[in-house]
Design a protein around this motif. Structure first.
Motif, PDB file in Angstrom:
ATOM      1  N   HIS B  44       0.826  -1.209   0.000  1.00 12.86           N
ATOM      2  CA  HIS B  44       0.000   0.000   0.000  1.00 12.86           C
ATOM      3  C   HIS B  44       0.855   1.251   0.000  1.00 12.86           C
ATOM      4  O   HIS B  44       0.495   2.259  -0.578  1.00 12.86           O
ATOM      5  N   ALA B  47       1.987   1.932  -3.559  1.00 10.92           N
ATOM      6  CA  ALA B  47       0.939   2.591  -4.334  1.00 10.92           C
ATOM      7  C   ALA B  47       0.903   4.078  -4.002  1.00 10.92           C
ATOM      8  O   ALA B  47       0.801   4.929  -4.889  1.00 10.92           O
ATOM      9  N   ARG B  50       3.865   5.870  -5.647  1.00 11.10           N
ATOM     10  CA  ARG B  50       3.648   6.090  -7.081  1.00 11.10           C
ATOM     11  C   ARG B  50       2.802   7.335  -7.302  1.00 11.10           C
ATOM     12  O   ARG B  50       3.129   8.197  -8.123  1.00 11.10           O
TER      13      ARG B  50
END
Ligand SMILES: Nc1ncnc2c1ncn2[C@@H]1O[C@H](COP(=O)(O)OP(=O)(O)OP(=O)(O)O)[C@@H](O)[C@H]1O
Ligand SMILES: [Mg+2]
Lengths: 568, 452
Positions: B44, B47, B50
């Motif tokens: 997580h 993510a 990113r």
């Protein structure tokens, strides 16, 4: 936490073969991830907990269990308990645990050990960095042997108070051993990741305490886990209550027994003491599994053999002070995080000492029943506490090994990791019996990193109709109600010499519960014409700048309401 | 991240008259947030990274700035414990650890009973870093490790809650002497005694302990303070000052004797300590100006109360008297009025009677004037009949009718007119049923008598 790439030549992602390494003062472990599952690798001796010790006999290097045995006969050429020395000045290290092995000393502004590590009589001065490199090289070798492919990179776990300087030193030592450190991660986070990566774990919001009880130190960390993202709220580090102190309790116990029969104190002779220590630790480990342990040392002192036994109950009694030290440490750090034991959802026991059943049991007593205490003796499906750190490291390694080093460096940059966290919970009000009073239902927890989005489904009144969605901030506090104690006819024993303080029974019992207090009102919305027995879906979306978007609609119906709150 | 929590308690109904633009009302804003570091670990986080990076690259300056903003969770190891080490202390023999000041040994003289467990641990670590014999040996020094043993002993005592209480019980370093007369004269009364009782309060089982306060303290607070210290529940105990009990098995009697002696000594010291504290509280109470002030205030308020009460009583009395007088006056007036009324009534009655009499005379006069409605000398029977009728009429009409009738008759001289008036009156009375026609002998026979 990113690694300064310069010292280890970065490997291209395609050529990487990464593992997870946990290196402690007492033990190291190595783990690899195969098909999304991490497993800890046994070394050539079959050990998964590899004593972080190096010993030299006639120029030959021993490590792990074999090196540990050398503490009896060859202590001067055996280096142990060194991890925390990396990257430190001699001035700031605690040499206590090295007393029965090679002593650290200052050497050209670093720390070194003077040992006979080559054939012949000549001694050499080996720096701490070199010792670490040698240890890591052995770990790398074991992992490479196991997987049949050269390991060249790793994620390594470190304590949360490991300084940048210490990480730097460890990074250089690893590079010298041919290991590119992809990332350093915190030990308690690795332990949490090891648990959270299990397929049955649901991603949600929880407060977790990781209690890492090792050999020479105990580290406790309070973590806010929010949708799979982890934030450390508080930490505590303790060097006074740890595994070796439990060994000491047994050493003293058996020494006294030995003295009783032989009038010789085995603690006064270095070699006797070394034997006593090793056997005490073995007995301690045995008591984690069985209710009895035998203690047997050939020629403990002055050629006298010694055999004895101890049962678990006796052990738990004599070790009580150390156990209570753990309890206070855990309670203290929860408070330090601004939380109450009632706020904690999960307690993860990590580190070798966490195998001890009584310790886990004590924690169960400290925390409410709703808290899951993850330890072998309390939860059958618990992961081996000695393996958590390495497993977490291996999982992280498998997640990032395909990235370019530059990418990893940038993704772990503080500009990415420093984010705003909600100070209060955000929730929606519903009603209970008393129509006038709202009940707070948290949707987003405090300490959630933003941006974040959460959804709830709330029932509508029995008959349906137009309903009010009221979005508010909420704070929790602990409500204490005194419950009169049941008189259990216990006579209070003679005040003066009651060293056992059993009098806690007499105090009125307190019932503690967590209650929500409704704070700042954020918004109201109307959902009209809901059906009998229907539900309304409320979604709260907090952006990185703390602006909020709220949507509400009846589940299964068209349309709905949507509104915005601007950033504060 | 789709957490679908279910809430079973229902939403409230929309209040009557609730209105919002497009059914939404923005009311507040989020409270200020805390900057913290998230751990760069797990799927997580990747993510998040990113999204957060979005092809951006961060510089060293970004790093420094971001790190400065983040709330720190690791404590700084430096600070607080930096007392200079007394050379005398460094040369102590660990054998008399009972006499050693454990806090001073760890450099915690400033903190003592207030030192937290964490502070003690850190202080210990700091001392170990400096005094560990292996380090000294490594540096070529041949000093003995006596002081290091003192450090270990101090830590052993202070990290054991039971032993620490025993030591804290007799830790003179934390005692605060009561102020001297001179200090009190110099206006240090509150400050000095505050310190004394803050120190005494460390022994209290009940925490927090009320503060001594100052000249501005309220009466309630001051009373609270004295009540607390007069009912002090102390955990202080004196086993730390026990004499050593022989450890061998041979001297069992001796051992028992020593234990008994120690026990008695502990009890005696405890009693003395309770008395000491009581005396201390007595002393401070005796010199406490606030108590005098409160007494004066209480007296003043008591006096005021008395005066108020007296005034109230007087007023009540006066009021009662006034009321009584007024009542008497009213009664008198009423009586007078009644009397006047009565007199008035009597007069009226008399007047009415007189009027009736007069009117009756008029009536009788009228028939006489009309010569009893006969011509010539009226026979006795005729006079009788007329007067009989007149009296019948008179007996059946009230004063007003009498007056009316008399008024009509008054001044009439003509017999016919007089007779008309009478016969009308008789008719009226007959019609009203007051008299019977048959009883009338003369005054109704207008046509019959042939008078005209
Ligand atoms: N089954 C067991 N029961 C009880 N204690 C155990 C058990 N297994 C290991 N230990 C103890 O755990 C300690 C080592 O813990 P761990 O392997 O986590 O150490 P570490 O992190 O390397 O230590 P350190 O705190 O020194 O850095 C030792 O004291 C060991 O005796
Ligand atoms: Mg550890």
């Amino acid at each position: 936490m990113a690694v300064e790439g310069s010292s280890a030549a970065p490997t291209a992602p395609a050529e990487r073969h990464a593992i997870g390494i946990s290196i402690g003062n007492s033990n190291s472990s190595i783990a690899i991830t195969v098909d999304d599952k991490a497993e800890v690798i046994a070394n050539e001796d079959g050990d998964r907990q590899i004593p972080a010790i190096l010993s030299y006999v006639d120029g030959e290097e021993y490590t792990g269990q074999q090196a540990k045995q050398q503490l009896i006969r060859n202590s001067a050429n055996t280096v142990a308990y060194f991890r925390d020395f990396l990257g430190q000045d001699f001035k700031s290290i605690d040499p206590t645990h090295c007393h029965a092995s090679a002593h650290p000393h200052e050497h050209e502004s670093t720390i070194a050990f003077t040992i006979q590590d080559k054939e012949g009589d000549e001694k050499s001065t080996v720096t701490i960095s070199e010792i670490a490199t040698r240890q890591l090289r052995r770990l790398k070798q074991s992992a490479s042997d196991y997987s049949g492919k050269e390991v060249n990179s790793a994620v390594i776990t470190v304590p949360t108070n490991f300084s940048e300087k210490q990480k730097d030193a460890l990074n250089k030592a690893a590079a010298a051993a041919g290991i590119e450190v992809l990332q350093f991660i915190n030990e308690p986070i690795a332990a949490l990741l090891a648990y959270d990566s299990r397929p049955e774990t649901k991603v949600g919001d929880k407060n977790v305490v990781v209690v890492d009880l090792g050999g020479t130190r105990s580290d406790v960390t309070v973590i806010a886990s929010r949708g799979g993202m982890y934030t450390i709220l508080a930490t505590a580090h303790d060097y006074e209550f740890a595994g070796v102190h439990l060994d000491k309790v047994l050493q003293d116990h058996f020494s006294k027994e030995f003295i009783k029969w032989n009038s010789i104190d085995p603690r006064e002779d270095a070699r006797s003491l070394a034997k006593l220590k090793l056997e005490s630790e073995a007995a301690k480990r045995a008591l984690s599994i069985g209710t009895n342990a035998s203690f047997s040392v050939e020629s403990l002192a002055e050629g006298i053999d010694f055999t004895s036994t101890i049962n678990r109950l006796r052990y738990e009694t004599i070790a009580r002070k150390v156990f209570e030290g753990f309890n206070r440490l855990v309670e203290g750090v929860v408070k330090k995080a601004g939380l109450d034991v009632l706020d904690i959802d999960e307690v993860i026991l990590s580190g070798g000492t966490s195998h001890t059943p009584k310790i886990a049991k004590n924690f169960q007593a400290i925390f409410p029943e709703s808290t899951t205490v993850l330890a072998p003796s309390t939860t059958p499906t618990a992961i081996n506490p000695s393996e958590l750190s390495a497993r977490g490291a291996a999982l992280q390694a498998s997640l990032i090994q395909e990235y370019e080093s530059e990418d990893i460096e940038q993704s772990t940059h503080p500009a990415v990791t420093t984010v705003k966290h909600l100070s209060n919970a955000i929730g929606v009000l519903s009603i209970s019996g008393d129509e006038t009073k709202g009940v707070f239902n948290p949707v987003l927890s405090a300490e959630t990193a933003v941006p974040a989005r959460r959804t709830v489904h709330v029932a509508v009144p029995k008959e349906g109709g137009d309903v009010l969605i009221k979005i508010v901030e909420g704070g929790s506090h602990i409500k204490v109600t005194k419950v009169e104690p049941k008189q259990n006819g216990k006579k209070s024993d003679d005040e003066d010499d009651s060293s056992d303080e059993e009098d806690s029974d007499e105090e009125p019992e307190e019932q503690r519960e967590k209650v929500w207090k409704i704070g700042n009102v954020l918004a109201e919305a109307a959902v009209k014409d809901t059906k009998k027995g229907g539900k309304v879906e409320v979604m709260i979306n907090v952006a990185a700048d703390l602006s909020v978007t709220i949507t509400a609609r009846e589940v299964g119906a068209k349309g709905g309401v949507r509104g915005n709150l601007s950033a504060p | 991240m789709a957490t679908h929590t279910q809430v079973n308690l229902p939403l409230p109904l929309l209040p009557e008259g609730w209105a919002g633009e497009k059914d939404f009302k923005a009311i507040g804003k989020l409270s200020a947030a805390t900057q913290r570091s998230i751990e760069a670990v797990g799927p997580h986080f990747l993510a998040h990274a990113r999204r957060a990076r979005h092809k951006r690259t961060f510089s060293e300056d970004d790093r420094i700035q971001a790190q400065e903003n983040a709330k720190k969770v690791e404590d700084d190891d430096s600070g607080e414990i930096s007392e200079p080490e007394d050379p005398m202390m460094l040369s102590r023999d660990a054998k008399d650890w009972k006499q050693q000041d454990h806090y001073a040994v760890l450099g915690l003289s400033k903190y003592r009973y207030k030192a937290t467990e964490e502070q003690i641990k850190r202080a210990h670590r700091k001392k170990v870093l400096r005094h560990h014999p292996d380090k000294k040996a490594a540096a070529g020094s041949t000093e003995d490790d006596s002081f290091f043993k003192c450090i270990q002993k101090a830590t052993e005592v202070l990290l054991d809650p039971v032993k620490r209480r025993q030591f804290d019980s007799v830790d003179e370093g934390a005692d605060v002497e009561p102020p001297t007369k001179k200090q009190i004269k110099d206006g240090k009364f509150y400050k000095a005694w505050s310190a004394v009782f803050k120190a005494e309060g460390r022994f209290s089982r009940v925490q927090p302990v009320p503060k001594f306060g100052d000249e501005k303290s309220t009466k309630e607070d001051v009373e609270n303070f004295y009540n607390f210290f007069y009912n002090f529940d102390s955990w202080r105990s004196f086993e730390y000052q026990d004499e050593d009990v022989p450890d061998d098995n041979e001297n069992r009697d001796q051992k028992r004797h020593m234990e008994r002696k120690n026990n008695n000594a502990r009890k005696k010291k405890k009693v003395e300590d309770t008395a000491r504290l009581r005396q201390l509280v007595d002393d401070v109470l005796a010199g406490d100006e606030r108590i005098k002030k409160f007494r004066q205030e209480a007296n003043a308020s008591k006096n005021k109360k008395r005066l108020d009460k007296e005034a109230a009583e007087k007023k009540a009395k006066d009021d009662a008297e006034a009321a009584k007088a007024a009542a008497a006056q009213a009664a008198k007036e009423a009586e007078e009025k009644a009397k006047a009324d009565r007199e008035q009534g009597k007069k009226a009655k008399e007047a009415a009677k007189a009027a009736v009499k007069k009117n009756r005379r008029v009536m009788k006069g009228s028939v006489k004037d009309a010569n009893y409605f006969v011509d010539g000398a009226a026979p006795a029977a005729a006079i009788d009949a007329v007067l009989n009728d007149v009296e019948l009429v008179q007996g059946n009409i009230d004063a007003d009718e009498t007056a009316a009738l008399a008024a009509k008759l008054n001044g009439l001289k003509i017999a016919g007119e007089i007779k008309n008036v009478w016969s009308e009156e008789v008719k009226r009375l007959v019609t009203a049923g007051k008299i019977k026609e048959a009883d009338i002998k003369a005054l109704l026979k207008i046509d019959g008598g042939g008078v005209f």
